[in-house]
Design an enzyme around this catalytic site. Sequence first.
Site, mmCIF file in Angstrom:
data_model
loop_
_atom_site.group_PDB
_atom_site.id
_atom_site.type_symbol
_atom_site.label_atom_id
_atom_site.label_comp_id
_atom_site.label_asym_id
_atom_site.label_seq_id
_atom_site.Cartn_x
_atom_site.Cartn_y
_atom_site.Cartn_z
ATOM 1 N N LYS A 53 0.823 -1.431 -0.204
ATOM 2 C CA LYS A 53 -0.051 -0.118 -0.085
ATOM 3 C C LYS A 53 0.916 1.289 -0.107
ATOM 4 O O LYS A 53 2.053 1.003 0.368
ATOM 5 C CB LYS A 53 -0.817 0.124 1.081
ATOM 6 C CG LYS A 53 -0.218 0.061 2.583
ATOM 7 C CD LYS A 53 -1.152 0.233 3.596
ATOM 8 C CE LYS A 53 -0.349 0.390 4.988
ATOM 9 N NZ LYS A 53 0.340 1.511 5.064
ATOM 10 N N LYS A 82 0.906 0.004 10.161
ATOM 11 C CA LYS A 82 2.051 0.685 9.104
ATOM 12 C C LYS A 82 1.968 2.121 8.580
ATOM 13 O O LYS A 82 0.825 2.569 8.712
ATOM 14 C CB LYS A 82 2.421 -0.300 7.892
ATOM 15 C CG LYS A 82 2.690 -1.779 8.272
ATOM 16 C CD LYS A 82 4.105 -1.794 9.016
ATOM 17 C CE LYS A 82 4.573 -3.201 9.014
ATOM 18 N NZ LYS A 82 3.860 -3.944 10.150
ATOM 19 N N ASP A 83 2.939 2.704 8.464
ATOM 20 C CA ASP A 83 2.863 4.190 8.006
ATOM 21 C C ASP A 83 1.930 4.476 6.870
ATOM 22 O O ASP A 83 1.994 3.714 5.983
ATOM 23 C CB ASP A 83 4.552 4.639 7.793
ATOM 24 C CG ASP A 83 5.276 4.565 8.986
ATOM 25 O OD1 ASP A 83 5.780 3.442 9.381
ATOM 26 O OD2 ASP A 83 5.412 5.328 9.767
ATOM 27 N N ARG A 84 1.547 5.612 6.898
ATOM 28 C CA ARG A 84 0.778 6.078 5.727
ATOM 29 C C ARG A 84 1.554 6.746 4.627
ATOM 30 O O ARG A 84 1.378 6.206 3.484
ATOM 31 C CB ARG A 84 -0.425 7.375 6.360
ATOM 32 C CG ARG A 84 -1.279 7.649 5.148
ATOM 33 C CD ARG A 84 -2.127 8.810 5.707
ATOM 34 N NE ARG A 84 -1.721 9.917 6.238
ATOM 35 C CZ ARG A 84 -1.314 10.941 5.120
ATOM 36 N NH1 ARG A 84 -1.384 10.792 3.983
ATOM 37 N NH2 ARG A 84 -0.666 11.879 5.706
#
Length: 349
Positions: A53, A82-84
């Site tokens: 993503k 998880k990080d954006r």
Amino acid sequence: MNGLPTWARTLDAAFGPPLPGQYRAAPDDFIVEEQLDFTPEAHGEHLWLYIEKRNQTTLDVVKQLARLCGVTPRDMGYSGMKDRVAITRQWLSVHLPGRDAPVDLTERLAGVDVRVLAQARHPRKLKRGVHRTNRFTLRLSGEAVASDCFTARWQALCHHGVANYFGPQRFGPGGRNLARAEAVLARGWRKRDDRQGMLLSSARSFLFDEMLSARIEAGSWNSPLDGDTLMLDGTQSVFRTDQVDQTLKARAEALDIHPAGILWGVGYTPDETPAQRFEAEVVERHPVLCDGLLRSGIKPARRALRMRLGEPELKIEAGHATLTFLLPRGGFATAVLGELIAHPDVAGG
């Protein structure tokens, strides 16, 4: 409680504060790959998907996948958040007993910028925290990268380890989660005020970072003290030492063991040992948070004060530095970056 303090860094005494630098200018500059130490068994009621993503949170993708599969978010599983603003790869699971996923699921996910890299069935739901490590590939630039001591700072982290701070993202923009946590704990924590436990987590993380900063200033963040709880590298196995000997000092120097600090919870009270006096001082400075956590019913836990950089690599070219390394589950890349660059979004400030 307004904002966050500037916590101590481990390299300032040798190199001075880090110079300004940039990271995550684009998602491609921050790549995270979740790594399990097992593989799905190729049968069972749960469909596991290894996805990539970008510019989305894990929960964003969980909601999209649940909708496409006609299930509720409770039927979904994931190991880590998880990080954006990043490219991240991780496993998700969907409970699909007796039926298949939509035939066009991969194509429909691609339409919302989520790629399916692999999929397999498994008998069990993916639970939080089962992955072993995360592999990071980070691209940095700026004055810090151009400085003469950048490589030496990196090498020091590889040799001595990294202070295992919780990252600023744990506390919300401007530390607002922490301010909310203090208000909730002051009046008595209730589940309905904090459904996901985010405020409890923010409070415990803050107290841990406060204690870790004090041990860095005292020079004992990476070496055991009498009364310390020690954690074996790469595991959650702990043991207490009442008296430190040369063998334990040598194991700590070799990054085989790390001092482990408390994550506050019911029933925990610091004793009079040298190690736990740092935790007693945190209680004196933040009685509302500590007492509120004790009354909340949350169980105490331990977290290593230090983490080892696994398989570290550094490449510098055309004014950019590319770092690659593994961190244990729960480790924040911002703790690494905070020792290398000055940036408002990384630990150390």
